[in-house]
Design an enzyme around this catalytic site. Sequence first.
Site, PDB file in Angstrom:
ATOM      1  N   ASP A   1       0.793  -1.244   0.021  1.00  0.00           N
ATOM      2  CA  ASP A   1       0.027   0.036  -0.294  1.00  0.00           C
ATOM      3  C   ASP A   1       0.942   1.097   0.013  1.00  0.00           C
ATOM      4  O   ASP A   1       1.724   1.481   0.904  1.00  0.00           O
ATOM      5  CB  ASP A   1      -0.869  -0.190   1.234  1.00  0.00           C
ATOM      6  CG  ASP A   1      -1.833   1.128   1.429  1.00  0.00           C
ATOM      7  OD1 ASP A   1      -2.104   1.675   0.262  1.00  0.00           O
ATOM      8  OD2 ASP A   1      -2.699   1.208   2.374  1.00  0.00           O
TER       9      ASP A   1
ATOM     10  N   ASP B   1      -3.409   2.675  -5.633  1.00  0.00           N
ATOM     11  CA  ASP B   1      -2.222   2.343  -5.033  1.00  0.00           C
ATOM     12  C   ASP B   1      -2.018   1.136  -3.807  1.00  0.00           C
ATOM     13  O   ASP B   1      -1.199   1.262  -3.101  1.00  0.00           O
ATOM     14  CB  ASP B   1      -1.936   3.896  -4.140  1.00  0.00           C
ATOM     15  CG  ASP B   1      -2.885   3.633  -2.897  1.00  0.00           C
ATOM     16  OD1 ASP B   1      -4.122   3.457  -2.972  1.00  0.00           O
ATOM     17  OD2 ASP B   1      -2.438   4.222  -1.874  1.00  0.00           O
ATOM     18  N   GLU B   2      -2.967   0.174  -3.842  1.00  0.00           N
ATOM     19  CA  GLU B   2      -2.663  -0.925  -3.122  1.00  0.00           C
ATOM     20  C   GLU B   2      -3.079  -2.313  -3.914  1.00  0.00           C
ATOM     21  O   GLU B   2      -4.020  -1.963  -4.488  1.00  0.00           O
ATOM     22  CB  GLU B   2      -3.271  -0.759  -1.883  1.00  0.00           C
ATOM     23  CG  GLU B   2      -5.008  -0.404  -1.930  1.00  0.00           C
ATOM     24  CD  GLU B   2      -5.499  -0.216  -0.509  1.00  0.00           C
ATOM     25  OE1 GLU B   2      -5.437  -1.312   0.420  1.00  0.00           O
ATOM     26  OE2 GLU B   2      -6.454   0.893  -0.491  1.00  0.00           O
TER      27      GLU B   2
HETATM   28 MG   LIG Z   1      -2.257   3.908   0.115  1.00  0.00          MG
END
Ligand SMILES: [Mg+2]
Length: 421
Positions: free
Chosen positions: A45, A138-139
């Site tokens: 993340d 983003d993860e």
């Molecule tokens: Mg994040």
Amino acid sequence: MPALCRDCLARFDGAAAPPRRCPGCGSPRILSHPELWSLEIAHVDCDAFYASVEKRDDPSLRDRPVIVGGGRRGVVSTACYLARLRGVRSAMPMFEARRLCPDAVVISPRFDAYAAVSRAIRDRMEALTDRVEPLSLDEAFLDLRGTTRLHGAPAAVLLARLTREIERDLGLTASVGLSYNKFLAKIASDLDKPRGFSVLGRSDAPGFLARQEVGLLWGIGAAGQAALAQAGIHRIGDLLHRDRQALRARFGVAGERLWHLARGEDDRPVCPERDPRCLSNETTFPEDIADRDALAGHLWRLSEKVSARAKARAVAGRLVLLRLKRADHSLLVRRSALREPTQLAERLYRAARILLDQVADPGPFRLIGVGLAEIAPAAQADRDRDLLDPLAARHEAAERAADAIRARFGQGAILKGRALR
Ligand SMILES: [Mg+2]
């Protein structure tokens, strides 16, 4: 005890206690855990992703609190760690964020820039394993089973190397959670942010879980927490003393799942999202909204996010979905099919806006969502413009031109009027 230097990737074994500093490079970032070489499910993340991309692209922002969000009446998408120190949180109304942090630099999201970075990170993940399951830009979850043989290093080493590369090549930091299932990997990645690396193994996970509040469990929000509190269950440990059948009788299938999660058991596989059946995004308002212009403002921001994800995955969708949740939680869904798939925010928004205008229910609504379904490759998207829809051609040209200008001149170079609502 197995240990790893997160900076030079040196591995240590044998010694009862891991070294304080790396004997090779002197780094204090030593990771150690009895199960370090055998855990293979990870959650990676990025830290304060949107804000970090903005800081990377404009170094003058480095030491200033940065909030990425949707204009004066919108909500916070991401706050950098300096802004978080002042109490700013994701999904907080922007006016409150400004009150807490009046000197913050507020930036409108540049989803195309984030999508490009997301793609670069995804490529690096997919070089490690074909089992990457993205949760957002983003993860992602990574299933690294079997990769030791393929890459000649345990998953922990591959992950430390991955974050080192993301820092070096993309100028961003990420945090890693490593465990033996998705549920625990996701919890672990959050334990040591930013730039963290946390490990939850079979030996320590159940004990760690028992001390935590039930809100940490997958799928337990405020309502679930209240329901469990009614049954006298506050900490995850409280679930350990409950009978499985009784939990099932009281909470249905969810009760059964809670019984397993409380023991650190989660058998969901990491599913690569090659051909997602639907791309969607939704937002829940701090207060119910009836005003159509305000709803349309949220719709535009959500359309930008869905479009960015479609662009990042090189896909498009033909079916546009609008979801509205009424104050009593009942759901209203409207859909319309486009002539051909799109990945453009403008087209998605226009179709969803028409659906919104056709909704006779005056609201107020507590949630709005927009989605693209009937997913197709990007090559099949947005081809009909000249023949059938000259107006759409102008809109598309404008969106592509805006993408290009933002890429060249940075954030805030162009702002859509409706993003300010
Ligand atoms: Mg994040």
